[in-house]
Write a protein that holds these residues in place. Structure first.
Motif, PDB file in Angstrom:
ATOM      1  N   ASP A  65     -14.481  -5.519  -3.579  1.00  0.00           N
ATOM      2  CA  ASP A  65     -13.629  -6.018  -2.502  1.00  0.00           C
ATOM      3  C   ASP A  65     -12.826  -7.221  -2.994  1.00  0.00           C
ATOM      4  N   TYR A  92      -7.252 -11.643   1.044  1.00  0.00           N
ATOM      5  CA  TYR A  92      -8.344 -12.536   1.435  1.00  0.00           C
ATOM      6  C   TYR A  92      -9.660 -12.138   0.781  1.00  0.00           C
TER       7      TYR A  92
ATOM      8  N   TYR B  87       6.272   2.023  -0.333  1.00  0.00           N
ATOM      9  CA  TYR B  87       5.642   2.777  -1.421  1.00  0.00           C
ATOM     10  C   TYR B  87       4.252   3.273  -1.048  1.00  0.00           C
ATOM     11  N   GLY B  88       3.592   2.543  -0.153  1.00  0.00           N
ATOM     12  CA  GLY B  88       2.225   2.942   0.191  1.00  0.00           C
ATOM     13  C   GLY B  88       1.443   1.740   0.669  1.00  0.00           C
ATOM     14  N   PRO B  89       0.218   1.991   1.124  1.00  0.00           N
ATOM     15  CA  PRO B  89      -0.571   0.885   1.688  1.00  0.00           C
ATOM     16  C   PRO B  89      -1.078  -0.080   0.620  1.00  0.00           C
ATOM     17  N   VAL B  90      -1.236  -1.321   1.024  1.00  0.00           N
ATOM     18  CA  VAL B  90      -1.762  -2.370   0.153  1.00  0.00           C
ATOM     19  C   VAL B  90      -2.947  -3.000   0.877  1.00  0.00           C
ATOM     20  N   ARG B  91      -3.991  -3.291   0.115  1.00  0.00           N
ATOM     21  CA  ARG B  91      -5.197  -3.844   0.730  1.00  0.00           C
ATOM     22  C   ARG B  91      -5.017  -5.338   0.998  1.00  0.00           C
ATOM     23  N   VAL B  92      -5.488  -5.812   2.149  1.00  0.00           N
ATOM     24  CA  VAL B  92      -5.423  -7.250   2.448  1.00  0.00           C
ATOM     25  C   VAL B  92      -6.781  -7.910   2.275  1.00  0.00           C
ATOM     26  N   TRP B  93      -7.848  -7.202   2.560  1.00  0.00           N
ATOM     27  CA  TRP B  93      -9.225  -7.643   2.339  1.00  0.00           C
ATOM     28  C   TRP B  93     -10.132  -6.456   2.631  1.00  0.00           C
ATOM     29  N   GLY B  94     -11.340  -6.481   2.100  1.00  0.00           N
ATOM     30  CA  GLY B  94     -12.289  -5.396   2.360  1.00  0.00           C
ATOM     31  C   GLY B  94     -11.604  -4.048   2.279  1.00  0.00           C
ATOM     32  N   ASN B  95     -11.689  -3.271   3.341  1.00  0.00           N
ATOM     33  CA  ASN B  95     -10.978  -2.002   3.370  1.00  0.00           C
ATOM     34  C   ASN B  95      -9.879  -1.987   4.423  1.00  0.00           C
ATOM     35  N   TYR B  97      -5.936  -2.359   5.187  1.00  0.00           N
ATOM     36  CA  TYR B  97      -4.675  -2.144   4.471  1.00  0.00           C
ATOM     37  C   TYR B  97      -3.491  -2.383   5.409  1.00  0.00           C
ATOM     38  N   TYR B  98      -2.323  -2.671   4.841  1.00  0.00           N
ATOM     39  CA  TYR B  98      -1.080  -2.548   5.612  1.00  0.00           C
ATOM     40  C   TYR B  98       0.012  -2.003   4.721  1.00  0.00           C
ATOM     41  N   TRP B 143       5.958 -11.420   3.296  1.00  0.00           N
ATOM     42  CA  TRP B 143       5.072 -10.260   3.373  1.00  0.00           C
ATOM     43  C   TRP B 143       5.734  -8.994   2.837  1.00  0.00           C
ATOM     44  N   PHE B 145       7.731  -7.109  -0.789  1.00  0.00           N
ATOM     45  CA  PHE B 145       8.029  -7.210  -2.223  1.00  0.00           C
ATOM     46  C   PHE B 145       9.534  -7.379  -2.360  1.00  0.00           C
ATOM     47  N   THR B 187       2.212 -21.220   4.487  1.00  0.00           N
ATOM     48  CA  THR B 187       1.432 -20.687   3.364  1.00  0.00           C
ATOM     49  C   THR B 187       1.744 -21.341   2.020  1.00  0.00           C
ATOM     50  N   HIS B 188       3.025 -21.512   1.709  1.00  0.00           N
ATOM     51  CA  HIS B 188       3.405 -22.053   0.402  1.00  0.00           C
ATOM     52  C   HIS B 188       4.088 -23.408   0.597  1.00  0.00           C
TER      53      HIS B 188
END
Ligand SMILES: [Zn+2]
Lengths: 321, 337
Positions: A65, A92, B87-95, B97-98, B143, B145, B187-188
């Motif tokens: 993860d 995260y 292009y496809g989903p991207v993981r943000v944490w654990g499982n 995605y967005y 958020w 690319f 954030t930045h």
């Protein structure tokens, strides 16, 4: 002379594997079904990476993860807490919470054995690198509720991670990749890093690959001299200007150039990558071309397109394919 | 333009509200090609009616359409602006995605993005004022690319021009209260300065009530810009952080308001009326009542619908109790077309 394309950190977890994992964690898929599908997907990814000419893979693949997960789960005295931003990404990680004395328990070894078994079964020509978080970054990205100082925690983590790294070496890892992205920030606590790194490296006989990313390393470069570093991994995407200084700095290590952007979908050009490799090959005996960090931040299809380019760039240098 | 006086401590929502279970089912069938587009649209309309009704029953003064038509706050806009690609989903944490969009060519405004949403909401709303939400240019840039523009800054300013056209279209259509969502803004730290300029570019020449929503970040990074940001309200999350950081309210200039987040949207525990009332009394020690709106921390969409509604009821009940303690204090005035 050794020039190779290598992975760093890990691959993006395909969406369908994410779905499968959550079902497994919720108890909706049994162990056997889960493992058989996982193995199938892993072999598929390994074959594809090999076909593209990338010759060094990582044991984490898309299994973790986050960078800390296996260690925070396995080590005694550590638990996984709430979600925190991983550096400046919209990604995260579960913050490791230090609740008691840290004791080593094998954490990532089973992943190493799993990947190694699959590589051998499929007869693939791949070397497997073992990934661990560095004790310095681990310390600063955890919540310390037990030790009296960061130094104490860093040394205990180095001890446990060193034991893990030794087991990984004994299991056949040519390199142990130690992640220390926090070295690229300003205000590095150099002594803390050095003491912890020395403690860790004293336990390991496998090659040590120190991996940094998302910024320049120049400000601590001289401090790294004298440490046991077999390969130094640097970020040439976010900090391209540092490359010149690093190329001119010969401390006897091999160089891993992180030249493929693992945070953007734009695919690099083979020619540009090849030029970098050629430049480095004039100064270093061992040159590795890599993504600049783990590839979790981009869609999996794009990651593979980038790995294809990575492999092509290296092949061109080694001797016309 | 009429002037409408709201009750003191007006209650509202941040934007999203859980989709009814049947709507999720219809979306699933539509994705599988088993439901026609026009039936999906009808379902969206009906869902808005249902969630507006939830808010009415709970007693919320200013409802939204619950963002029933939007899967995700950046995706929705990227799908409707030319130059984006998925292009496809991207993981943000654990499982989790967005679908993170990529900018692959020059961005162009293809026409109204949320105006129809607003039109429909106004038609079915019980209240003369409704809230429309729109994702801000910096958050869309952060958020996504960026494959095309030479920098993230250039991309954000390009998006600002597009969002500005949308805001003007909303004003033209009669919107009176628009909220810009910029959760990525803190954030930045090294980008905040130009990010604020980009947001202001998006808000240039828009003459309706503008709020800004930020959550789960370090507000102190934005506080130095509260004055120059062209919004009259900051809707911030406070319940999740246990009502710490309330001092930030003092950094809000006197001619601007606070949207006070009193409901934790990441917890299924329904707050007690008394704890929400206590939080309101706490903020009233810092700001005068005329400068406070009451809202949840953030969008409610991740909660079960039943719990979201109960949380709204608690928010309204607590607000009414505190209103009772403010006898004779008049509420804020809003201009409505
Ligand atoms: Zn929010």
């Amino acid at each position: 002379m050794r020039i190779e394309a290598a992975l760093v950190g890990g691959l993006p977890r395909p969406y369908r594997i994410g779905r499968l994992m959550s079902k497994y964690r919720d108890g909706k898929v049994d162990e056997e079904t889960y493992m058989s599908r996982l193995r199938k997907e892993l072999v598929k990814a390994l074959r594809r990476v090999e076909r593209y000419g990338v010759t060094i893979v990582v044991n984490s693949m898309f299994l973790w993860d986050d960078l800390f997960q296996p260690f925070a789960e396995a080590f005694e005295g550590v638990e996984r807490g709430g979600l925190y931003r991983f550096l400046d990404n919209n990604f995260y990680y579960r913050v490791p919470i230090i609740k008691g004395p840290i004791r080593h328990r094998p954490a990532s070894l089973s992943h190493f054995k799993l990947v190694k078994g699959l590589v051998e079964e499929a007869g693939l020509n791949l070397s497997i690198k073992a990934v661990i978080p560095g004790p310095y970054t681990f310390t600063l990205m955890s919540e310390n509720r037990f030790y009296n100082s960061a130094r104490e925690l860093a040394l205990e983590l180095a001890e446990a991670l060193g034991k893990e790294a030794r087991l990984l070496g004994e299991a056949g890892a040519e390199f142990v990749e130690v992640h220390e992205p926090l070295l690229t920030l300003q205000g590095v606590q150099v002594d803390l890093f050095k003491h912890a790194y020395e403690r860790l490296s004293s336990k390991v006989s496998a090659g040590l690959w120190l991996q940094t990313y998302f910024g320049p390393l120049e400000h601590v470069l001289e401090e790294l001299e004298g440490l046991r570093i077999d390969v130094l991994g640097v970020d040439a995407v976010e900090a391209p200007k540092q490359l010149e200084g690093i190329l001119g700095f010969d401390a006897g290590w091999g160089l891993a150039i992180g030249a493929v952007d693992s945070r953007n979908t734009r695919v690099e050009r083979v020619g540009e990558l090849r030029r970098l490799v050629q430049m480095a090959a004039e100064r270093f005996d061992r040159v590795f071309l890599t993504p600049n960090s783990m590839m979790d931040f981009i869609p999996v299809q794009v990651a593979f397109r980038k790995l294809r380019v990575l492999g092509m760039a290296v092949r061109g240098v080694v001797g016309g394919g | 333009m009429d002037e409408l006086r709201l009750p003191v401590l007006p209650t509202t929502v941040i934007g999203s509200y859980p989709r009814p279970r049947w709507l999720r089912e219809i979306i699933r069938l539509w994705r599988a090609g088993r439901v026609k587009e026009k039936h999906l649209r009808e379902a969206f309309d009906d869902a808005v009616v249902a969630v507006v009704r939830d808010q009415e029953e709970a007693g919320v003064d200013i409802p939204s359409d619950g963002e029933q038509r939007r899967d995700e706050m950046v995706e929705y806009f990227a799908e409707r602006i030319e130059g984006f690609r998925f292009y496809g989903p991207v993981r943000v944490w654990g499982n989790a995605y967005y679908r993170k969009p990529a900018v692959v060519g020059p961005l162009k405004y293809k026409g109204a993005i949320v105006v129809e949403e607003f039109d429909f909401l106004r038609r079915v709303s019980y209240s003369p004022v409704v809230k429309v939400t729109i994702t801000g240019p910096y958050t869309i840039a952060d958020w996504s690319f960026n494959e095309y523009y030479s920098s993230k800054e250039e991309l954000a300013f390009e998006l600002a021009r597009i969002i500005n056209r949308e805001l003007k279209a909303l004003e033209e259509a009669g919107a009176s209260y628009i909220q810009i969502d910029e959760p990525a803004l803190p954030t930045h730290p090294d980008e905040v300065e130009w990010a604020v300029m980009a947001v202001n570019e998006a808000l240039r020449g828009v003459n309706v009530k503008l709020g800004m929503h930020i959550c789960y970040g370090d507000y102190w990074r934005i506080a130095p810009y509260f004055e120059e940001l062209r919004v009259s309200q900051f809707a911030l999350e406070f319940a999740n952080r246990g009502f710490k950081d309330l001092g930030i309210a003092e950094a809000i200039p006197e001619d601007k308001e606070l949207g006070f987040g009193v409901i934790d949207v990441h917890s299924r525990r329904v707050e007690s009326v008394e704890e929400v009332a206590a939080a309101l009394r706490k903020i009233l020690k810092i700001l005068p009542p005329q400068r406070i709106y009451v809202n949840p921390d953030c969008g409610l969409k991740l909660l079960p619908r039943r719990i979201a509604k109960r949380k709204m009821e608690v928010m309204v009940k607590a607000t009414k109790i505190v209103r009772g303690e403010l006898k004779g204090v008049e509420g804020p005035v809003l201009r409505v077309p």
